[in-house]
Design an enzyme around this catalytic site. Structure first.
Site, PDB file in Angstrom:
ATOM      1  NE  ARG A 113      -7.200  -2.724 -21.941  1.00 22.29           N
ATOM      2  CZ  ARG A 113      -6.639  -2.595 -22.960  1.00 22.29           C
ATOM      3  NH1 ARG A 113      -6.032  -3.658 -23.438  1.00 22.29           N
ATOM      4  NH2 ARG A 113      -6.959  -1.486 -23.714  1.00 22.29           N
ATOM      5  CE  LYS A 121      -1.129  -1.038  -6.758  1.00 24.79           C
ATOM      6  NZ  LYS A 121      -1.138  -1.979  -7.437  1.00 24.79           N
ATOM      7  CD  GLU A 134       1.758  -2.817  -3.481  1.00 27.89           C
ATOM      8  OE1 GLU A 134       0.754  -1.875  -4.538  1.00 27.89           O
ATOM      9  OE2 GLU A 134       1.707  -3.840  -3.966  1.00 27.89           O
ATOM     10  CE  LYS A 144      -1.508  -4.602  -2.826  1.00 23.73           C
ATOM     11  NZ  LYS A 144      -2.875  -4.683  -3.654  1.00 23.73           N
TER      12      LYS A 144
HETATM   13  P1  13P Z   1      -0.316  -9.331  -6.494  1.00 25.52           P
HETATM   14  O1  13P Z   1      -1.279  -9.829  -5.383  1.00 25.52           O
HETATM   15  O2  13P Z   1      -0.546  -9.988  -7.642  1.00 25.52           O
HETATM   16  O3  13P Z   1       0.962  -9.484  -6.012  1.00 25.52           O
HETATM   17  O4  13P Z   1      -0.942  -7.815  -6.829  1.00 25.52           O
HETATM   18  C1  13P Z   1      -1.301  -6.886  -5.904  1.00 25.52           C
HETATM   19  C2  13P Z   1      -0.948  -5.501  -6.235  1.00 25.52           C
HETATM   20  O5  13P Z   1      -1.567  -4.742  -6.375  1.00 25.52           O
HETATM   21  C3  13P Z   1       0.567  -5.290  -6.625  1.00 25.52           C
HETATM   22  O6  13P Z   1       0.623  -3.935  -6.604  1.00 25.52           O
END
Ligand code: 13P
Length: 343
Positions: free
Chosen positions: A45, A136, A179, A224
């Protein structure tokens, strides 16, 4: 506090730049590595993410910030330097995923509630010390054209958790990426684009009401969202239709005090995600910066080109840089399909 939330947020959506979502949890990155037959270990990773963060051209020109999983924020590169410092040295901002995942919601079959509020104030203080300047939290909203999903109960619970999280981040000097993801690749994936528009509009209205009630400063956050698009098993909307319906919903719900909107890619192909973003920026006058915060759509090609082999690091970095450059053009509304061929 030396840096103002507003300034960090503006930097995150600077013209022609966007965010790399490299915050896959240990179980998600295992799935990604399975696709190239690579065992997921702390070292693999590290190697993979170090390859991305040392892609100098991409990081300097196209990536304003990187969302990290907790392991990566505190992890060292092969030469002993902190991975977060490599990101900073490229002029990009380290960020951190702080939710602890979407868990089945009691009494709401088929829906989830995102957890991670307990102890968050203390964790945020340690993330700030480690260099994180944004965070996030992902709330997940199931959508099904045939049944009653999503329910108001699940939308409201996720929205309030997002608002509590955002307030705690701002208290800690960290910009929250809020998000609320109306799932684009969930099951059965047969819903229409209009159903997605209706649900996304309702979710965003609820989220902004709750952010207001929680006294979150809109100038110091980034949204987001998902794009407005038909389910993955019913795709038929044109690029123009996705752009038009997504922009309509965002204009109806997102106050212009919000400095930026950075989309998730949600299982769209890399090129689709780029084309949709470019059409929105090319064809509409928008009050906020509109850019990318992609995970899969920025990484898929790079992961494949790298394949877990040290001799492929340069190829992986080239693939990542190309994708980042295409999305940078999209963030300015000037991506064209012909440019893909130059890869
Ligand atoms: P994806 O662009 O693969 O959907 O992932 C973005 C993300 O941070 C989801 O929480």
């Amino acid at each position: 506090m030396t840096e103002r939330l507003e300034d960090i947020a503006v930097k995150m959506v600077a013209d022609g730049k966007g965010i790399l979502a490299a915050d896959e949890s240990t179980s998600t990155i295992k799935k990604r590595f399975d696709s190239i037959n690579l065992e997921s270990t702390e070292t693999s990773r590290r190697d993979y993410r170090e390859m991305l963060f040392r892609s100098d051209e991409a990081m300097k020109n196209y990536i304003s910030g990187v969302i990290l999983y907790e392991e990566t924020l505190f992890q060292k590169a092969a030469d002993g330097s902190q991975l977060a410092d490599i990101i900073k040295a490229a002029g990009s901002l380290p960020g951190i995923k702080v939710d602890t995942g979407a868990k089945p919601m009691a009494a709401f079959p088929g829906e989830t509630i995102t957890e991670g509020l307990d102890g968050l104030r203390e964790r945020l203080a340690s993330y700030y010390k480690a260099g994180a300047r944004f965070a996030k939290w992902r709330g997940v909203i199931a959508i099904d054209g045939a049944s009653a999903l999503p329910t108001f109960g699940s939308i409201k619970a996720n929205s309030q958790a997002l608002a509590r999280y955002a307030a705690l981040c701002q208290e800690a000097g960290i910009v929250p990426i809020v998000e609320p993801e109306v799932l684009m690749d969930g099951q059965p994936g047969s819903h229409s684009i209009d159903k997605c528009a209706e649900v996304t509009e309702f979710v965003l209205r609820t989220v902004f009401n709750d952010l207001y009630d929680a006294r979150v400063k809109l100038e110091g956050m980034i949204l987001k969202p998902n794009m407005v698009i038909d389910g993955k098993n019913a795709r038929k909307a044109s690029v123009e239709e996705v752009a038009e319906k997504t922009v309509r919903v965002l204009k109806a719900t997102v106050p212009s005090a919000v400095p930026g909107i950075a989309f998730l890619s949600g299982g769209q192909s890399s090129e689709e995600a780029t084309a949709h973003l470019s059409a929105m920026n090319a064809n509409y006058d928008l009050p906020w910066g509109l850019t990318y915060s992609y995970g899969r759509a920025l990484q898929e090609d790079a992961l494949k080109a790298w394949g877990g082999k040290p001799e492929n690091v340069a190829a992986g970095q080239r693939a990542f840089t190309h994708r980042a450059q295409m999305n940078s053009l999209a963030a300015k509304g000037s991506w064209k399909k012909e440019l893909e061929k130059a890869a």
